[in-house]
Scaffold this active site. Structure first.
Site: not given
Ligand code: FCB
Length: 441
Positions: A170, A354
């Site tokens: 990210e 994610e």
């Molecule tokens: C993302 C992150 C991860 C976690 C999730 C909820 O942005 O990569 O580490 O905090 O959000």
């Protein structure tokens, strides 16, 4: 049919499922000879993190990793997306390595392979060695070289056995969230620092990708986060503000990594603050990649606001929210899968790297809200696939409850419940639902 509404047979042949974690959020950073990080410093400063909690012990994964890998394999997952800590490998960020740290990651990767899991490596998930922050951290162009050195030391040790690798989790969070909004370490609110961090993080990505290719590694990608930007009203000003937000959040890094160019509408604001000669770095940032990973959680309502660029304010709309106060907006995931394919990645494999939700779970209550959240987002993924989007896998955040950065241990994202006193792990209903879905051919 499971609570998630699918079995493996509902997905293309070879589609992969996984879970994700990151080093600082689970390992227990005070142990095993790791160096201090800017998250330790940030958390030690009152007001930055809920209850000033930090990752000193976290889930004690450093000592409980075998049990955690058993949980992943036992759930029927294919991929484990994990990260390595720069400061555990190189405590000062450069120079002498910590043998204990390298041994740990070596064992961890072997442990995954022994259980039939595909190790999906991320080299940086936000814990910068403090010694490098002292030198300006992401504001200093030299970080691209320091990061390449770390990539080389780490990947010489484990690069031969990982299934995939991405340099930086990210980049928007590393750049914008941490240097413009000040919500993450190092907690700056400074546009010049932001412009530099937003550029150097890309350069570090490019350098590390070259290092890994040089070592003969394949299946190299990038993991970016996306937020669905919706105008708060249909006024022309709000629509323009939402587009600016979308540029900063969603198009800056895709533009750099896949087209070698930053979006013009964002350069309008960041351009005057960029480091000299940034244009010459674009070819390095734009390395050939093998896949793109998308992290997606929510949407945001954006309104025009008076004041300096980017002239916008952020709002939460009326959809149901998770424990984070994030609106549940599954169609944003479908949007970004199509958007990435149509505008940047074409036929390159995509992965959801994610997706998941925070919920105030207790060990004995089924987390049906999480099952519902996942079902709705998985459905978007399947729809995108049916439209020809080359989505190849889906990784849920997170294996277990962990240190949720500035929100401490309060926000629970896990498929597995963690009692932060006893450190006992207990699979939740969502884990069981995924296990049941994945077991069915
Ligand atoms: C993302 C992150 C991860 C976690 C999730 C909820 O942005 O990569 O580490 O905090 O959000």
């Amino acid at each position: 049919m499971s609570g998630l509404g699918f079995t493996r047979a509902d997905w293309p042949e070879g589609f992969l499922f996984g879970v994700a974690t990151s080093a600082y959020q689970i390992e227990g950073h005070a142990q095993g000879g790791a160096g201090r990080t800017h998250w330790d410093d940030f958390a030690a400063t009152p007001g930055n993190v809920v209850r000033a909690e930090n990752g000193a012990l976290a889930c004690d994964h450093l000592n409980r990793w075998a049990e955690d890998l058993d949980l992943i394999a036992g759930g029927g997952f294919d991929i484990y997306r994990f990260s390595t800590s720069w400061a555990r490998v190189l405590p000062e960020g450069r120079g002498a390595a910590n043998p204990e740290g390298l041994d740990f990651y070596d064992r961890l990767v072997d442990g995954m392979l022994a259980r039939g899991l595909k190790p999906a490596l991320t080299l940086y998930h936000w814990e910068l060695p403090s010694a490098l922050n002292d030198l300006g951290g992401w504001r200093n162009r030299d970080i691209a070289g320091w990061f390449a050195e770390y990539a080389e030391v780490l990947c010489r040790r484990i690069g031969d056995r990982v299934w995939s690798a991405a340099p930086i989790n990210e980049p928007w969070c590393v750049g914008w969230l941490s240097h413009f909004l000040g919500a993450h370490a190092p907690g700056l609110r400074d546009i010049r620092a932001t412009a530099r961090a937003m550029h150097h993080v890309g350069l570090a990505h490019g350098n590390a990708t070259q290092v890994m290719r040089g070592l003969g590694m394949g299946n190299l990608g990038a993991v970016c986060n996306f937020e669905y930007a919706l105008p708060l009203s249909d006024s022309a000003e709000d629509i323009a503000a939402a587009k600016r937000y979308d540029g900063i959040y969603n198009r800056w890094f895709l533009g750099a990594m896949f087209k070698g160019a930053y979006p013009e509408d964002v350069l309008e604001g960041l351009g005057p603050h960029m480091p000299d000669g940034w244009q010459e770095d674009m070819a390095t940032i734009c390395q050939p990649l093998d896949w793109l990973g998308l992290n997606y959680y929510t949407c945001k309502r954006i309104a025009h606001a008076e004041g300096p660029w980017p002239h916008l304010s952020e709002h939460v709309g009326a959809l149901p929210q998770t424990q984070m106060g994030w609106e549940i907006c599954p169609e944003g995931l479908g949007h970004f899968l199509r958007f990435a394919r149509d505008n940047y990645t074409v036929d390159l494999p995509l992965y959801v790297t994610e997706n998941g939700m925070a919920n105030p779970d207790t060990p004995d209550q089924p987390d049906t809200a999480r099952i519902d959240y996942l079902r709705a987002h998985f459905a978007q993924a399947r729809e995108a696939i049916s439209e020809g989007v080359p989505l190849k896998g889906y990784i849920v955040w997170s294996l277990m409850d962990n240190y949720e950065w500035a929100l401490g241990y309060e926000k629970r994202f896990g498929l597995v419940h963690v009692d932060f006193d006893s450190l006992q792990r207990r699979p939740k209903a969502s884990y069981q639902a995924l296990k049941a879905a994945l077991a069915q051919a």
